[in-house]
Motif scaffolding. Structure first.
Motif, PDB file in Angstrom:
ATOM      1  N   ARG A  72       1.035  -1.182   0.238  1.00 55.43           N
ATOM      2  CA  ARG A  72      -0.107  -0.059  -0.073  1.00 55.43           C
ATOM      3  C   ARG A  72       0.820   1.182   0.080  1.00 55.43           C
ATOM      4  NH1 ARG A  72       0.584  -1.739   5.016  1.00 55.43           N
ATOM      5  NH2 ARG A  72       0.818  -0.136   6.534  1.00 55.43           N
ATOM      6  N   CYS A  73       2.001   1.161   0.410  1.00 51.80           N
ATOM      7  CA  CYS A  73       3.053   2.314   0.284  1.00 51.80           C
ATOM      8  C   CYS A  73       3.903   2.355  -0.939  1.00 51.80           C
ATOM      9  CB  CYS A  73       3.802   2.203   1.625  1.00 51.80           C
ATOM     10  SG  CYS A  73       3.059   2.684   3.207  1.00 51.80           S
ATOM     11  N   LEU A  74       3.410   1.615  -1.924  1.00 55.44           N
ATOM     12  CA  LEU A  74       4.284   2.048  -3.146  1.00 55.44           C
ATOM     13  C   LEU A  74       3.389   2.181  -4.237  1.00 55.44           C
ATOM     14  CD1 LEU A  74       5.954  -1.578  -3.384  1.00 55.44           C
ATOM     15  CD2 LEU A  74       6.893   0.560  -2.812  1.00 55.44           C
ATOM     16  N   PRO A  75       4.002   3.535  -5.059  1.00 55.32           N
ATOM     17  CA  PRO A  75       2.993   3.950  -6.035  1.00 55.32           C
ATOM     18  C   PRO A  75       2.741   2.803  -7.212  1.00 55.32           C
ATOM     19  CG  PRO A  75       5.271   4.429  -6.363  1.00 55.32           C
ATOM     20  CD  PRO A  75       5.319   3.741  -5.024  1.00 55.32           C
ATOM     21  N   PRO A  76       1.428   3.156  -7.752  1.00 58.89           N
ATOM     22  CA  PRO A  76       1.243   2.309  -8.954  1.00 58.89           C
ATOM     23  C   PRO A  76       2.244   1.945  -9.909  1.00 58.89           C
ATOM     24  CG  PRO A  76      -0.688   3.838  -8.366  1.00 58.89           C
ATOM     25  CD  PRO A  76       0.655   4.277  -7.706  1.00 58.89           C
ATOM     26  N   VAL A  77       2.871   2.648 -10.308  1.00 58.30           N
ATOM     27  CA  VAL A  77       4.060   2.505 -11.380  1.00 58.30           C
ATOM     28  C   VAL A  77       4.787   1.198 -11.070  1.00 58.30           C
ATOM     29  CG1 VAL A  77       5.669   4.225 -10.549  1.00 58.30           C
ATOM     30  CG2 VAL A  77       5.823   3.505 -12.661  1.00 58.30           C
ATOM     31  N   LEU A  78       4.902   1.149  -9.763  1.00 56.71           N
ATOM     32  CA  LEU A  78       5.975   0.022  -9.324  1.00 56.71           C
ATOM     33  C   LEU A  78       5.112  -1.311  -9.550  1.00 56.71           C
ATOM     34  CD1 LEU A  78       8.175   1.095  -6.103  1.00 56.71           C
ATOM     35  CD2 LEU A  78       8.420   1.232  -8.583  1.00 56.71           C
ATOM     36  N   ILE A  79       3.971  -1.429  -9.009  1.00 56.82           N
ATOM     37  CA  ILE A  79       3.165  -2.449  -9.060  1.00 56.82           C
ATOM     38  C   ILE A  79       2.740  -2.807 -10.464  1.00 56.82           C
ATOM     39  CG2 ILE A  79       0.784  -3.357  -8.610  1.00 56.82           C
ATOM     40  CD1 ILE A  79       0.991  -1.483  -5.880  1.00 56.82           C
ATOM     41  N   MET A  91       9.903  -2.094  -1.348  1.00 55.55           N
ATOM     42  CA  MET A  91       9.203  -1.972  -0.122  1.00 55.55           C
ATOM     43  C   MET A  91      10.364  -1.787   0.845  1.00 55.55           C
ATOM     44  SD  MET A  91       6.210  -1.592   0.774  1.00 55.55           S
ATOM     45  CE  MET A  91       6.340  -0.742   2.237  1.00 55.55           C
ATOM     46  N   ASN A  92      11.441  -2.406   1.140  1.00 55.82           N
ATOM     47  CA  ASN A  92      12.426  -2.392   1.998  1.00 55.82           C
ATOM     48  C   ASN A  92      13.147  -0.761   2.104  1.00 55.82           C
ATOM     49  OD1 ASN A  92      12.166  -5.054   2.880  1.00 55.82           O
ATOM     50  ND2 ASN A  92      13.637  -5.767   1.510  1.00 55.82           N
ATOM     51  N   LYS A  93      13.460  -0.311   0.829  1.00 54.63           N
ATOM     52  CA  LYS A  93      13.582   1.133   0.669  1.00 54.63           C
ATOM     53  C   LYS A  93      12.945   2.186   1.322  1.00 54.63           C
ATOM     54  CE  LYS A  93      16.401   0.394  -3.559  1.00 54.63           C
ATOM     55  NZ  LYS A  93      16.418   0.891  -5.069  1.00 54.63           N
ATOM     56  N   VAL A  94      11.617   1.860   1.114  1.00 54.74           N
ATOM     57  CA  VAL A  94      10.325   2.881   1.701  1.00 54.74           C
ATOM     58  C   VAL A  94      10.377   2.650   3.148  1.00 54.74           C
ATOM     59  CG1 VAL A  94       8.168   3.315   1.763  1.00 54.74           C
ATOM     60  CG2 VAL A  94       8.949   2.750  -0.523  1.00 54.74           C
ATOM     61  N   ALA A  96      12.866   1.932   5.035  1.00 52.62           N
ATOM     62  CA  ALA A  96      14.003   2.477   5.586  1.00 52.62           C
ATOM     63  C   ALA A  96      13.847   4.230   5.644  1.00 52.62           C
ATOM     64  CB  ALA A  96      15.214   2.131   4.687  1.00 52.62           C
ATOM     65  N   ILE A  97      12.957   4.617   4.791  1.00 53.14           N
ATOM     66  CA  ILE A  97      12.850   5.885   4.903  1.00 53.14           C
ATOM     67  C   ILE A  97      11.640   6.556   5.659  1.00 53.14           C
ATOM     68  CG2 ILE A  97      12.544   8.140   3.224  1.00 53.14           C
ATOM     69  CD1 ILE A  97      13.731   6.466   1.069  1.00 53.14           C
ATOM     70  N   ILE A  98      10.491   6.042   5.709  1.00 52.90           N
ATOM     71  CA  ILE A  98       9.220   6.246   6.247  1.00 52.90           C
ATOM     72  C   ILE A  98       9.000   5.232   7.347  1.00 52.90           C
ATOM     73  CG2 ILE A  98       8.424   8.163   4.679  1.00 52.90           C
ATOM     74  CD1 ILE A  98       6.562   6.364   3.624  1.00 52.90           C
ATOM     75  N   ASP A  99       8.459   5.689   8.329  1.00 51.22           N
ATOM     76  CA  ASP A  99       8.085   4.663   9.500  1.00 51.22           C
ATOM     77  C   ASP A  99       6.719   3.864   9.329  1.00 51.22           C
ATOM     78  OD1 ASP A  99      10.446   5.304  10.659  1.00 51.22           O
ATOM     79  OD2 ASP A  99       9.766   6.753  11.804  1.00 51.22           O
ATOM     80  N   ASN A 100       5.946   4.439   8.824  1.00 49.14           N
ATOM     81  CA  ASN A 100       4.565   3.931   9.088  1.00 49.14           C
ATOM     82  C   ASN A 100       4.170   3.067   7.825  1.00 49.14           C
ATOM     83  OD1 ASN A 100       4.101   6.299   7.387  1.00 49.14           O
ATOM     84  ND2 ASN A 100       2.425   6.898   8.571  1.00 49.14           N
ATOM     85  N   CYS A 101       4.877   2.386   7.144  1.00 48.94           N
ATOM     86  CA  CYS A 101       4.515   1.603   6.069  1.00 48.94           C
ATOM     87  C   CYS A 101       4.729  -0.033   6.397  1.00 48.94           C
ATOM     88  CB  CYS A 101       5.484   2.145   4.920  1.00 48.94           C
ATOM     89  SG  CYS A 101       4.824   3.314   3.810  1.00 48.94           S
TER      90      CYS A 101
END
Length: 101
Positions: A72-79, A91-94, A96-101
């Motif tokens: 849910r914390c990834l943009p549609p382009v990636l999916i 997802m691991n990168k995200v 590491a940057i934002i906590d609530n994902c």
């Protein structure tokens, strides 16, 4: 970000979230340029920039993810454009940057 333009008689492709229990579907055409724009935001490592990109992407193309879906914390382009392995790495990168994902 590429906006959908539908020509008469031609529907944009429909994409489905690859998570088993997630009903998220969306339509749209996404290019490598769209993916590169996301990669540039993530590489900066700025939590506010990532959240802004995700909010902008959600306004253009909302994906009705299950609230527990890890993607849910990834943009549609990636999916739309990434393999399951690439999605996990993103997802691991995200996370590491934002906590609530």
């Amino acid at each position: 970000m590429l906006y959908d333009v539908t020509l008469p008689g031609i529907d944009p492709p429909v994409h489905k979230c690859p998570q088993r229990r997630c009903p998220g579907t969306f339509s749209g055409l996404y290019t490598e340029k769209d993916k590169a724009a996301w990669d540039a935001v993530v590489e900066r490592g700025d939590p506010d920039a990532v959240k802004n990109y995700l909010n902008k992407a959600a306004r253009v193309q909302d994906v009705d993810h299950d609230p527990t879906c890890p993607l849910r914390c990834l943009p549609p382009v990636l999916i739309a454009r990434c393999s399951n392995e690439e999605l996990e790495a993103q997802m691991n990168k995200v996370r590491a940057i934002i906590d609530n994902c």
